[in-house]
Scaffold this motif. Structure first.
Motif, PDB file in Angstrom:
ATOM      1  N   ALA A  90       0.831  -1.211   0.000  1.00 27.95           N
ATOM      2  CA  ALA A  90       0.000   0.000   0.000  1.00 27.95           C
ATOM      3  C   ALA A  90       0.866   1.261   0.000  1.00 27.95           C
ATOM      4  N   ASP A  91       0.360   2.311  -0.641  1.00 25.74           N
ATOM      5  CA  ASP A  91       1.078   3.588  -0.700  1.00 25.74           C
ATOM      6  C   ASP A  91       1.404   4.110   0.690  1.00 25.74           C
ATOM      7  N   ARG A  92       0.479   3.935   1.637  1.00 30.89           N
ATOM      8  CA  ARG A  92       0.711   4.465   2.983  1.00 30.89           C
ATOM      9  C   ARG A  92       1.873   3.744   3.674  1.00 30.89           C
ATOM     10  N   VAL A  93       2.094   2.487   3.332  1.00 29.25           N
ATOM     11  CA  VAL A  93       3.230   1.747   3.890  1.00 29.25           C
ATOM     12  C   VAL A  93       4.534   2.296   3.316  1.00 29.25           C
ATOM     13  N   VAL A  94       4.545   2.535   2.018  1.00 28.99           N
ATOM     14  CA  VAL A  94       5.730   3.111   1.372  1.00 28.99           C
ATOM     15  C   VAL A  94       5.998   4.506   1.948  1.00 28.99           C
ATOM     16  N   ALA A  95       4.943   5.275   2.218  1.00 34.13           N
ATOM     17  CA  ALA A  95       5.098   6.611   2.801  1.00 34.13           C
ATOM     18  C   ALA A  95       5.715   6.522   4.197  1.00 34.13           C
ATOM     19  N   LYS A  96       5.335   5.531   4.984  1.00 40.83           N
ATOM     20  CA  LYS A  96       5.922   5.367   6.315  1.00 40.83           C
ATOM     21  C   LYS A  96       7.398   5.003   6.223  1.00 40.83           C
ATOM     22  N   ILE A  97       7.742   4.163   5.265  1.00 43.48           N
ATOM     23  CA  ILE A  97       9.153   3.821   5.053  1.00 43.48           C
ATOM     24  C   ILE A  97       9.929   5.080   4.683  1.00 43.48           C
ATOM     25  N   ALA A  98       9.366   5.894   3.789  1.00 44.30           N
ATOM     26  CA  ALA A  98      10.032   7.123   3.344  1.00 44.30           C
ATOM     27  C   ALA A  98      10.210   8.111   4.497  1.00 44.30           C
ATOM     28  N   ALA A  99       9.194   8.278   5.333  1.00 43.82           N
ATOM     29  CA  ALA A  99       9.289   9.203   6.461  1.00 43.82           C
ATOM     30  C   ALA A  99      10.353   8.742   7.456  1.00 43.82           C
ATOM     31  N   GLN A 100      10.401   7.452   7.733  1.00 47.70           N
ATOM     32  CA  GLN A 100      11.418   6.917   8.643  1.00 47.70           C
ATOM     33  C   GLN A 100      12.807   7.107   8.054  1.00 47.70           C
ATOM     34  N   ALA A 101      12.958   6.876   6.763  1.00 45.36           N
ATOM     35  CA  ALA A 101      14.253   7.063   6.104  1.00 45.36           C
ATOM     36  C   ALA A 101      14.697   8.527   6.178  1.00 45.36           C
ATOM     37  N   ARG A 144       2.385   0.925 -10.691  1.00 45.60           N
ATOM     38  CA  ARG A 144       3.056  -0.348 -10.962  1.00 45.60           C
ATOM     39  C   ARG A 144       4.192  -0.504  -9.962  1.00 45.60           C
ATOM     40  N   ASP A 145       5.423  -0.599 -10.395  1.00 41.38           N
ATOM     41  CA  ASP A 145       6.538  -0.748  -9.457  1.00 41.38           C
ATOM     42  C   ASP A 145       7.440   0.478  -9.450  1.00 41.38           C
ATOM     43  N   VAL A 146       6.859   1.657  -9.673  1.00 44.27           N
ATOM     44  CA  VAL A 146       7.615   2.901  -9.692  1.00 44.27           C
ATOM     45  C   VAL A 146       6.947   3.896  -8.742  1.00 44.27           C
ATOM     46  N   ALA A 147       7.759   4.530  -7.886  1.00 44.51           N
ATOM     47  CA  ALA A 147       7.213   5.466  -6.901  1.00 44.51           C
ATOM     48  C   ALA A 147       7.738   6.876  -7.123  1.00 44.51           C
ATOM     49  N   ARG A 148       6.886   7.830  -6.798  1.00 42.44           N
ATOM     50  CA  ARG A 148       7.267   9.235  -6.693  1.00 42.44           C
ATOM     51  C   ARG A 148       6.971   9.619  -5.250  1.00 42.44           C
ATOM     52  N   VAL A 149       7.992  10.135  -4.577  1.00 40.68           N
ATOM     53  CA  VAL A 149       7.899  10.397  -3.146  1.00 40.68           C
ATOM     54  C   VAL A 149       8.048  11.892  -2.882  1.00 40.68           C
ATOM     55  N   SER A 150       7.239  12.408  -1.986  1.00 37.05           N
ATOM     56  CA  SER A 150       7.333  13.788  -1.538  1.00 37.05           C
ATOM     57  C   SER A 150       7.511  13.773  -0.021  1.00 37.05           C
ATOM     58  N   VAL A 151       8.599  14.378   0.451  1.00 37.08           N
ATOM     59  CA  VAL A 151       8.915  14.382   1.878  1.00 37.08           C
ATOM     60  C   VAL A 151       8.943  15.822   2.363  1.00 37.08           C
ATOM     61  N   ARG A 199      16.228   3.287   0.875  1.00 36.35           N
ATOM     62  CA  ARG A 199      15.434   2.465   1.795  1.00 36.35           C
ATOM     63  C   ARG A 199      14.124   1.974   1.165  1.00 36.35           C
ATOM     64  N   VAL A 200      13.469   2.818   0.365  1.00 38.63           N
ATOM     65  CA  VAL A 200      12.226   2.382  -0.287  1.00 38.63           C
ATOM     66  C   VAL A 200      12.534   1.264  -1.272  1.00 38.63           C
ATOM     67  N   GLU A 201      13.596   1.428  -2.056  1.00 41.75           N
ATOM     68  CA  GLU A 201      13.957   0.375  -3.012  1.00 41.75           C
ATOM     69  C   GLU A 201      14.364  -0.900  -2.290  1.00 41.75           C
ATOM     70  N   GLU A 202      15.095  -0.763  -1.179  1.00 40.90           N
ATOM     71  CA  GLU A 202      15.573  -1.919  -0.428  1.00 40.90           C
ATOM     72  C   GLU A 202      14.438  -2.663   0.288  1.00 40.90           C
ATOM     73  N   LEU A 203      13.578  -1.923   0.974  1.00 41.61           N
ATOM     74  CA  LEU A 203      12.558  -2.560   1.811  1.00 41.61           C
ATOM     75  C   LEU A 203      11.276  -2.916   1.069  1.00 41.61           C
ATOM     76  N   ALA A 204      10.890  -2.100   0.096  1.00 40.66           N
ATOM     77  CA  ALA A 204       9.623  -2.345  -0.597  1.00 40.66           C
ATOM     78  C   ALA A 204       9.829  -2.956  -1.981  1.00 40.66           C
ATOM     79  N   GLY A 205      11.048  -2.906  -2.486  1.00 42.06           N
ATOM     80  CA  GLY A 205      11.304  -3.450  -3.818  1.00 42.06           C
ATOM     81  C   GLY A 205      10.663  -2.614  -4.915  1.00 42.06           C
ATOM     82  N   ILE A 206      10.479  -1.333  -4.643  1.00 43.18           N
ATOM     83  CA  ILE A 206       9.844  -0.425  -5.601  1.00 43.18           C
ATOM     84  C   ILE A 206      10.895   0.571  -6.077  1.00 43.18           C
ATOM     85  N   GLU A 207      10.992   0.750  -7.374  1.00 48.92           N
ATOM     86  CA  GLU A 207      11.932   1.706  -7.939  1.00 48.92           C
ATOM     87  C   GLU A 207      11.431   3.127  -7.672  1.00 48.92           C
TER      88      GLU A 207
END
Length: 125
Positions: free
Chosen positions: A26-37, A60-67, A91-99
């Motif tokens: 879920a996007d919210r999980v990826v967002a939590k990983i990004a905030a922690q990173a 798909r398997d590509v993310a755009r992140v705003s912090v 960290r997002v690529e490592e933990l979630a496997g998302i580019e």
């Protein structure tokens, strides 16, 4: 006599990976990983400041992140934002496997010890 593990392995060989299912994060999980990173990348959180928060759009398997971050002033803002971008991407690529194609860092507030005032009165008159 064939064991259960052998039967599962034989069946897996016949069924392609796409037919076996998929994992969706879920996007919210990826967002939590990004905030922690982002927290990990910053040398210290400003006194009285908020922790970084993030929003993510995954297609798909590509993310755009705003912090969004708050930083101490004076500090090397460019260096800190660069560190946040690098750590979030890694960290997002490592933990979630998302580019991660893009990491935008927004500095919401600069905290200066010289301009600190009573937080009960958010506006100065």
């Amino acid at each position: 006599m064939t064991g259960v593990a052998d039967l599962v392995e034989q069946r897996a060989d016949r069924v392609g990976a796409a037919a076996r299912g998929a994992t969706t994060i879920a996007d919210r999980v990826v967002a939590k990983i990004a905030a922690q990173a982002a927290r990990e990348a910053l040398t210290a959180l400003p006194k009285g400041g908020s922790a970084p928060h993030a929003s993510v759009v995954v297609h798909r398997d590509v993310a755009r992140v705003s912090v969004s971050v708050e930083l101490d002033y004076p500090s090397d803002i460019g260096r800190q934002c660069g560190a946040v971008r690098g750590r979030v991407r890694h960290r997002v690529e490592e933990l979630a496997g998302i580019e991660v194609h893009e990491v935008s860092v927004h500095v919401e507030r600069l905290h200066s010890p010289h301009t600190a005032h009573d937080r009960t009165h958010e506006r100065l008159r």
